[in-house]
Design a protein around this motif. Structure first.
Motif, PDB file in Angstrom:
ATOM      1  N   UNK A   1       0.771  -1.001  -0.072  1.00 43.62           N
ATOM      2  CA  UNK A   1      -0.158  -0.068  -0.032  1.00 43.62           C
ATOM      3  C   UNK A   1       0.787   1.150  -0.068  1.00 43.62           C
ATOM      4  N   UNK A   2       0.496   2.228  -0.608  1.00 42.43           N
ATOM      5  CA  UNK A   2       1.204   3.552  -0.463  1.00 42.43           C
ATOM      6  C   UNK A   2       0.121   4.484   0.323  1.00 42.43           C
ATOM      7  N   UNK A   3       0.723   5.200   0.969  1.00 44.88           N
ATOM      8  CA  UNK A   3       0.027   6.456   1.976  1.00 44.88           C
ATOM      9  C   UNK A   3       0.662   7.718   1.452  1.00 44.88           C
ATOM     10  N   UNK A   4      -0.023   8.501   1.270  1.00 42.72           N
ATOM     11  CA  UNK A   4       0.343  10.079   1.051  1.00 42.72           C
ATOM     12  C   UNK A   4      -0.509  11.067   2.001  1.00 42.72           C
ATOM     13  N   UNK A   5       0.173  11.405   2.894  1.00 40.95           N
ATOM     14  CA  UNK A   5      -0.269  12.461   4.051  1.00 40.95           C
ATOM     15  C   UNK A   5      -0.067  13.868   3.601  1.00 40.95           C
TER      16      UNK A   5
END
Length: 426
Positions: free
Chosen positions: A71-75
């Motif tokens: 998974x890729x998370x972008x905050x």
């Protein structure tokens, strides 16, 4: 947005009251200090609430046991104040996987990271939602943002090699002997031999005839390439084992492996699936990759039910047709389902029974006595045990990847999936 303690507002109102009762520069300074801190932390928390955003992306929404999940998370924080701490709470249901972490992000900044896990258990799971928790640096206010975006992840059962299992070809018991003159166009050529007097000219194998300079005829195997019906018994009352090492999981893996074998064979069969779970599975025989994935998906969602094998065979009998191969996978060592199977045999259905030995899962009973009964009826039977769940030759999971399995059982990726783009949850 929540006020964690009333102490600061209480102090502010107290010194304000003191200023009204007894004006003093000391009270004014305290009002400015306490009130200013209260206002600043409130605005800080409000900015975080308004400007913090998280995006989750995943490459695939289905996998096989052993596949890697990424998974890729972008905050993103596009507000004027930094988020000195952000706690990410993951509500995913995939066993052994959590994307929870604590992180910080500056004002007007973006941070990206990845999480990885191995899909260890078959089933249907949810990735997401997510809760963000943050607050001002003094801990006066806390902010909680719930992000409902989620997606469904299907983890399909593994496929393992079953070299010792041979399926009885469809037709009446005793069928399958090589016949020199059979004219059925649906059968497969087993070999070639020299043309003999009385052979039909339609059986001439012209490539071999041209190569060797004399007539050769095809020798057909005498039984049509029949449909396979896989009947998986998941009656909860006959299962053995604990945790994920049990006869239900072994049966699911056997069914998945046989379906994969039949649909990928040199002369592929049409394969159907029957299963007596919490919801009865009935997938009529078909061929093709889409049908294979449909079978694996049904097996991924299968849970034990209360329908006995004998009743399942009785109900399914009228729908199976004649001259098909029926593969029964069961952990039931009681002979109460033998009459139902015998009735199907009289209809011309060719059964093969895969007995899962409960003694290998720690129970005192074994499958030997039932195997003797099946042998007396002339029904092919194979006793399989717990070791299949632990064998190192098991495929690592194919999912969206293409693998090549070496003779030693090692899996080597030969082609990555064509679509590696990230897909947002939601």
């Amino acid at each position: 947005m929540r006020l964690n303690s009333v102490l600061l507002p209480l102090l502010t109102f107290t010194v304000l009251a003191m200023q009204l009762l007894d004006p003093s520069k000391i009270w004014q300074a305290l009002i400015a200090a306490f009130g200013g801190l209260w206002l600043m932390t409130g605005l800080w928390a409000w900015s975080l609430k308004a400007h913090l955003r998280l995006t989750r992306e995943v490459r695939f929404t289905w996998a096989q046991v052993g596949d890697a999940l990424e998974e890729q998370f972008t905050l993103v924080n596009d507000g004027p104040v930094p988020a000195t701490w952000v706690e990410i709470v993951d509500h995913s249901t995939l066993p052994g996987y959590s994307a929870a972490r604590a992180i910080g992000v500056d004002n007007s900044s973006t941070t990206t990271w990845h999480t990885n896990a191995v899909c260890k258990r078959r089933g249907v799971y949810e990735l997401g939602g997510t809760t963000l928790r943050s607050g001002d640096p003094f801990g006066i206010y806390s902010v909680e943002i719930f992000l409902p975006e989620k997606t469904t992840l299907v983890v399909m059962p593994p496929v393992i090699p079953l070299p010792t299992v041979e399926i009885m070809p469809g037709g009446w018991m005793g069928d399958g002997r090589p016949r020199p003159n059979i004219m059925d166009q649906t059968v497969n050529a087993a070999t070639v031999r020299e043309f003999a007097h009385g052979d039909s000219p339609r059986l001439i194998h012209w490539p071999t005839t041209a190569r060797r300079g004399k007539f050769y005829a095809r020798q057909l195997d005498g039984a049509p390439a029949s449909d396979w019906w896989i009947a998986l018994d998941v009656d909860a009352n006959v299962q053995a084992g604990e945790g994920w090492e049990n006869t239900v999981e072994l049966g699911v893996i056997l069914a998945a492996s046989l379906a994969d074998r039949g649909l990928r064979a040199r002369h592929p069969q049409e394969v159907g699936l029957l299963a007596s779970g919490t919801q009865t599975v009935w997938l009529k025989p078909q061929s093709g990759e889409r049908h294979r994935l449909e079978i694996l998906r049904s097996l991924a969602m299968l849970e034990p039910g209360q329908l006995p094998l004998a009743e399942m065979l009785d109900r399914a009998g009228p729908t199976l047709g004649n001259r098909i191969s029926l593969i029964v996978i069961t952990a039931s060592i009681k002979p109460d389902w033998i009459p139902a199977l015998t009735h199907l045999l009289w209809k011309g259905i060719s059964p093969t029974v895969l007995l899962m030995d409960p003694s290998s899962f720690g129970t005192p009973q074994n499958a030997d006595a039932l195997a003797v009964v099946l042998a007396e009826l002339g029904i092919p039977r194979f006793i399989l045990n717990r070791s299949l769940l632990q064998q190192p030759e098991a495929h690592p999971g194919k999912g969206q990847w293409e693998w090549r399995i070496t003779p030693s059982g090692k899996a080597i990726p030969t082609r990555p999936p064509s679509d590696l783009t990230w897909k947002r949850l939601g």
